[in-house]
Design a protein around this motif. Sequence first.
Motif, PDB file in Angstrom:
ATOM      1  N   SER A  49     -22.001  21.209 -55.766  1.00 57.85           N
ATOM      2  CA  SER A  49     -23.081  22.187 -55.601  1.00 57.85           C
ATOM      3  C   SER A  49     -23.733  22.117 -54.230  1.00 57.85           C
ATOM      4  O   SER A  49     -24.318  23.102 -53.778  1.00 57.85           O
ATOM      5  N   LEU A  53     -21.670  25.693 -51.211  1.00 58.07           N
ATOM      6  CA  LEU A  53     -22.764  26.530 -51.704  1.00 58.07           C
ATOM      7  C   LEU A  53     -22.276  27.884 -52.207  1.00 58.07           C
ATOM      8  O   LEU A  53     -22.685  28.327 -53.282  1.00 58.07           O
ATOM      9  N   GLU A  54     -21.403  28.536 -51.456  1.00 55.29           N
ATOM     10  CA  GLU A  54     -20.923  29.849 -51.887  1.00 55.29           C
ATOM     11  C   GLU A  54     -20.118  29.746 -53.175  1.00 55.29           C
ATOM     12  O   GLU A  54     -20.286  30.563 -54.083  1.00 55.29           O
ATOM     13  N   TRP A  57     -22.703  28.767 -56.147  1.00 57.69           N
ATOM     14  CA  TRP A  57     -23.597  29.838 -56.575  1.00 57.69           C
ATOM     15  C   TRP A  57     -22.823  31.051 -57.068  1.00 57.69           C
ATOM     16  O   TRP A  57     -23.268  31.749 -57.989  1.00 57.69           O
ATOM     17  N   VAL A  60     -22.092  30.189 -60.595  1.00 57.98           N
ATOM     18  CA  VAL A  60     -23.297  30.332 -61.418  1.00 57.98           C
ATOM     19  C   VAL A  60     -23.502  31.802 -61.780  1.00 57.98           C
ATOM     20  O   VAL A  60     -23.733  32.145 -62.943  1.00 57.98           O
ATOM     21  N   TRP A  61     -23.397  32.688 -60.786  1.00 59.53           N
ATOM     22  CA  TRP A  61     -23.581  34.118 -61.028  1.00 59.53           C
ATOM     23  C   TRP A  61     -22.552  34.625 -62.024  1.00 59.53           C
ATOM     24  O   TRP A  61     -22.873  35.402 -62.919  1.00 59.53           O
ATOM     25  N   GLN A  72     -24.393  39.256 -54.743  1.00 60.61           N
ATOM     26  CA  GLN A  72     -24.873  37.924 -54.414  1.00 60.61           C
ATOM     27  C   GLN A  72     -24.561  37.633 -52.948  1.00 60.61           C
ATOM     28  O   GLN A  72     -23.450  37.831 -52.491  1.00 60.61           O
ATOM     29  N   MET A  74     -25.397  34.580 -49.985  1.00 61.53           N
ATOM     30  CA  MET A  74     -26.016  33.282 -49.685  1.00 61.53           C
ATOM     31  C   MET A  74     -26.753  33.405 -48.369  1.00 61.53           C
ATOM     32  O   MET A  74     -26.283  34.041 -47.433  1.00 61.53           O
ATOM     33  N   GLY A  86     -30.370  29.601 -50.768  1.00 62.22           N
ATOM     34  CA  GLY A  86     -30.891  30.402 -51.863  1.00 62.22           C
ATOM     35  C   GLY A  86     -30.031  31.626 -52.053  1.00 62.22           C
ATOM     36  O   GLY A  86     -29.360  32.060 -51.123  1.00 62.22           O
ATOM     37  N   ALA A  87     -30.049  32.149 -53.218  1.00 57.56           N
ATOM     38  CA  ALA A  87     -29.268  33.359 -53.500  1.00 57.56           C
ATOM     39  C   ALA A  87     -30.109  34.573 -53.157  1.00 57.56           C
ATOM     40  O   ALA A  87     -31.320  34.498 -53.006  1.00 57.56           O
ATOM     41  N   THR A  91     -32.040  40.300 -58.416  1.00 59.91           N
ATOM     42  CA  THR A  91     -31.614  39.966 -59.778  1.00 59.91           C
ATOM     43  C   THR A  91     -32.562  40.597 -60.771  1.00 59.91           C
ATOM     44  O   THR A  91     -33.713  40.846 -60.477  1.00 59.91           O
TER      45      THR A  91
END
Length: 92
Positions: A49, A53-54, A57, A60-61, A72, A74, A86-87, A91
């Motif tokens: 994680s 990062l990309e 996340w 996760v999405w 999304q 980054m 952060g995303a 949302t």
Amino acid sequence: MTTPYAKLFWSPDPESAAGSRIADFGRWAARHQGLEADLTDYSALHRWSVTDLEGFWGAVWDYFAINADTPQVMRKVSSSPVSRAGASSGTR
């Protein structure tokens, strides 16, 4: 020397841990990201994680089917050596 961390209060038994939502996410993410790492291991999941990062996340999405008005994206939110990410907003 004392440790700055508190003594472990509780830990789930292996069966409960294997059936947890975070373990399910780890298995799903490893399959969908083509990773050979055992992401049911919390340390491995954490390491992934913060190093991808990309990928993290994005997983996760996808796993949680996050619905957003915008795709999304980054973004770097700090220029410090220990940067955070952060995303995108949008949302729902």
